[in-house]
Design an enzyme around this catalytic site. Structure first.
Site, mmCIF file in Angstrom:
data_model
loop_
_atom_site.group_PDB
_atom_site.id
_atom_site.type_symbol
_atom_site.label_atom_id
_atom_site.label_comp_id
_atom_site.label_asym_id
_atom_site.label_seq_id
_atom_site.Cartn_x
_atom_site.Cartn_y
_atom_site.Cartn_z
ATOM 1 N N GLY A 76 0.822 -1.210 0.000
ATOM 2 C CA GLY A 76 0.000 0.000 0.000
ATOM 3 C C GLY A 76 0.849 1.250 0.000
ATOM 4 O O GLY A 76 1.979 1.248 0.494
ATOM 5 N N SER A 79 2.332 5.302 -5.246
ATOM 6 C CA SER A 79 3.193 4.447 -6.069
ATOM 7 C C SER A 79 3.879 5.191 -7.211
ATOM 8 O O SER A 79 4.542 4.552 -8.032
ATOM 9 C CB SER A 79 2.378 3.280 -6.626
ATOM 10 O OG SER A 79 1.362 3.768 -7.480
ATOM 11 N N SER A 115 11.219 0.230 -4.470
ATOM 12 C CA SER A 115 11.118 0.574 -5.892
ATOM 13 C C SER A 115 12.501 0.800 -6.479
ATOM 14 O O SER A 115 13.441 1.208 -5.770
ATOM 15 C CB SER A 115 10.288 1.850 -6.051
ATOM 16 O OG SER A 115 10.358 2.322 -7.380
ATOM 17 N N ASN A 116 12.577 0.606 -7.778
ATOM 18 C CA ASN A 116 13.825 0.942 -8.493
ATOM 19 C C ASN A 116 14.129 2.435 -8.386
ATOM 20 O O ASN A 116 15.271 2.850 -8.627
ATOM 21 C CB ASN A 116 13.723 0.504 -9.946
ATOM 22 C CG ASN A 116 12.754 1.344 -10.771
ATOM 23 O OD1 ASN A 116 13.138 2.365 -11.353
ATOM 24 N ND2 ASN A 116 11.481 0.951 -10.827
ATOM 25 N N HIS A 117 13.145 3.253 -7.987
ATOM 26 C CA HIS A 117 13.395 4.705 -7.919
ATOM 27 C C HIS A 117 14.229 5.111 -6.696
ATOM 28 O O HIS A 117 14.605 6.271 -6.572
ATOM 29 C CB HIS A 117 12.071 5.456 -8.034
ATOM 30 C CG HIS A 117 11.452 5.206 -9.376
ATOM 31 N ND1 HIS A 117 11.981 5.731 -10.532
ATOM 32 C CD2 HIS A 117 10.432 4.398 -9.750
ATOM 33 C CE1 HIS A 117 11.284 5.282 -11.576
ATOM 34 N NE2 HIS A 117 10.336 4.467 -11.119
ATOM 35 N N TYR A 140 9.159 10.523 -4.260
ATOM 36 C CA TYR A 140 8.667 9.148 -4.136
ATOM 37 C C TYR A 140 9.842 8.201 -3.860
ATOM 38 O O TYR A 140 9.785 7.368 -2.946
ATOM 39 C CB TYR A 140 7.929 8.773 -5.427
ATOM 40 C CG TYR A 140 7.676 7.305 -5.623
ATOM 41 C CD1 TYR A 140 6.788 6.614 -4.819
ATOM 42 C CD2 TYR A 140 8.326 6.600 -6.647
ATOM 43 C CE1 TYR A 140 6.549 5.252 -5.018
ATOM 44 C CE2 TYR A 140 8.093 5.261 -6.860
ATOM 45 C CZ TYR A 140 7.208 4.580 -6.043
ATOM 46 O OH TYR A 140 6.978 3.243 -6.235
ATOM 47 N N SER A 170 6.266 -3.579 -12.934
ATOM 48 C CA SER A 170 5.452 -4.793 -12.917
ATOM 49 C C SER A 170 4.053 -4.492 -13.424
ATOM 50 O O SER A 170 3.215 -3.914 -12.713
ATOM 51 C CB SER A 170 5.420 -5.389 -11.506
ATOM 52 O OG SER A 170 4.945 -6.713 -11.557
ATOM 53 N N ARG A 178 12.431 1.492 -22.037
ATOM 54 C CA ARG A 178 13.055 1.300 -20.725
ATOM 55 C C ARG A 178 12.538 0.034 -20.042
ATOM 56 O O ARG A 178 13.287 -0.720 -19.421
ATOM 57 C CB ARG A 178 12.781 2.534 -19.856
ATOM 58 C CG ARG A 178 13.180 2.382 -18.416
ATOM 59 C CD ARG A 178 12.898 3.654 -17.617
ATOM 60 N NE ARG A 178 12.954 3.394 -16.199
ATOM 61 C CZ ARG A 178 11.936 2.943 -15.463
ATOM 62 N NH1 ARG A 178 10.738 2.704 -16.015
ATOM 63 N NH2 ARG A 178 12.085 2.730 -14.177
#
Ligand code: NAI
Ligand code: 15L
Length: 270
Positions: A76, A79, A115-117, A140, A170, A178
């Site tokens: 949750g 995102s 996250s990849n971020h 984020y 995903s 990318r």
């Protein structure tokens, strides 16, 4: 009596979201009771479920949510990049509420959707692993760094184990060039979440969530103990994706950095 190898009660947050809807169905075999939660509508409880509406920023509600659960799959929250206040509420205050509740209620395992971020400002020509410093690409991404750091603290101080999933992209399919590198199929996601929940002694693990895509930027050898073996690949989607439009200019930051469009998203708080 709960069957061996099965949780009695597993909590899934973000169960109304894109990934939550997938996991709501596919994590069911892991638990006698799947407690699904979100701030958005989840519909009626299905067989073997408890439905709990909860704002992650509401401390009392989160403590009630976590009471009685054996493990948590935390999906949750906000995102994507966006205004600070919702990120603060869901991804900073919310994650703190969740870990405090886990500590108070004796939960010993969390799978955290990072996250990849967290590492979006590495270049696309770099290959990195879990020990490379965080380089978030926005607010984020910073909120996900907070979650990773907080989970580390709760492992070191309180022994609560967490697997931080640095999920790539995903979705049912790759949407752009990318994502030919970052795509994580739903089947591979389910495998990754399942192994992260059931593998004994994970301590505090960071794992990148991507399928077997050509030219991956992420080295998962430091998470080898999870036994995550992705089966899918975005490679077969290359022709379809390349037909969607011409490539970006090579100097465009969206094409330079691993975080793609997140590295220029903003402004932050106008
Ligand atoms: P999503 O946006 O579809 O789902 C997130 C869910 O969290 C939503 O149902 C939303 O209602 C809920 N939520 C938002 N604020 C809340 C609050 N204050 N209290 C309670 N619930 C709240 O996102 P998606 O794609 O399902 O992602 C799930 C998780 O995985 C997120 O944490 C996201 O950051 C992470 N992730 C997802 C990736 C992807 O490719 N889908 C990639 C990287 C990370
Ligand atoms: C994320 O962290 C987001 O939650 C998801 O919506 C995608 O944008 C993904 O990263 C990505 O990088 O493609």
């Amino acid at each position: 009596m709960n069957p061996p190898g099965k949780f009695y009660r597993l909590l899934l947050t973000g169960a109304a979201g894109g990934l939550g809807q997938v996991l709501r169905e596919r994590l069911k075999p892991l638990a006698t009771v799947l407690r699904v939660s979100d701030i958005a509508d989840l519909g009626p409880a299905r067989e073997g479920e408890e439905v709990v509406s909860c704002d992650l920023g509401d401390k009392a509600a989160v403590h009630a949510l976590v009471d009685g659960v054996d493990a948590i799959a935390h999906f949750g929250g906000v995102s994507v990049e966006g205004p600070w206040d919702p990120i603060l509420n869901a991804n900073i205050v919310g994650v703190f509420n969740l870990y405090e509740a886990a500590r108070k209620h004796g939960v010993k395992r969390v799978v955290y959707a990072s996250s990849n971020h967290v590492v979006g400002f590495y270049r696309q020509d770099q290959r990195i692993d879990a020990d490379d410093p965080m380089r978030p690409d926005g607010l984020y991404g910073v909120s996900k760094c907070f979650g990773e750091s907080l989970s580390r603290l709760y492992f070191d101080r309180h022994g609560i184990e967490t697997v931080c999933l640095r999920i790539g992209s995903s979705f049912p399919e790759a949407k752009d060039r990318r994502m030919l590198r970052t795509w994580l199929s739903y089947d591979d996601l389910v495998q990754l979440v399942t192994k992260s929940l059931v593998t004994p002694a994970v301590g505090h693990t960071i794992v990148f969530g991507a399928s077997r895509n050509a030219g991956l930027w992420w080295d998962n050898r430091k998470a080898a103990h999870l036994g995550f073996e992705p089966k899918d690949s975005a490679d077969g989607q290359r022709e379809r994706v390349e037909a969607l439009g011409p490539p970006l200019d090579a100097a465009d930051p969206v094409a330079v950095y691993q975080g793609g469009a997140f590295v220029t998203a903003g402004p932050f708080d106008d």
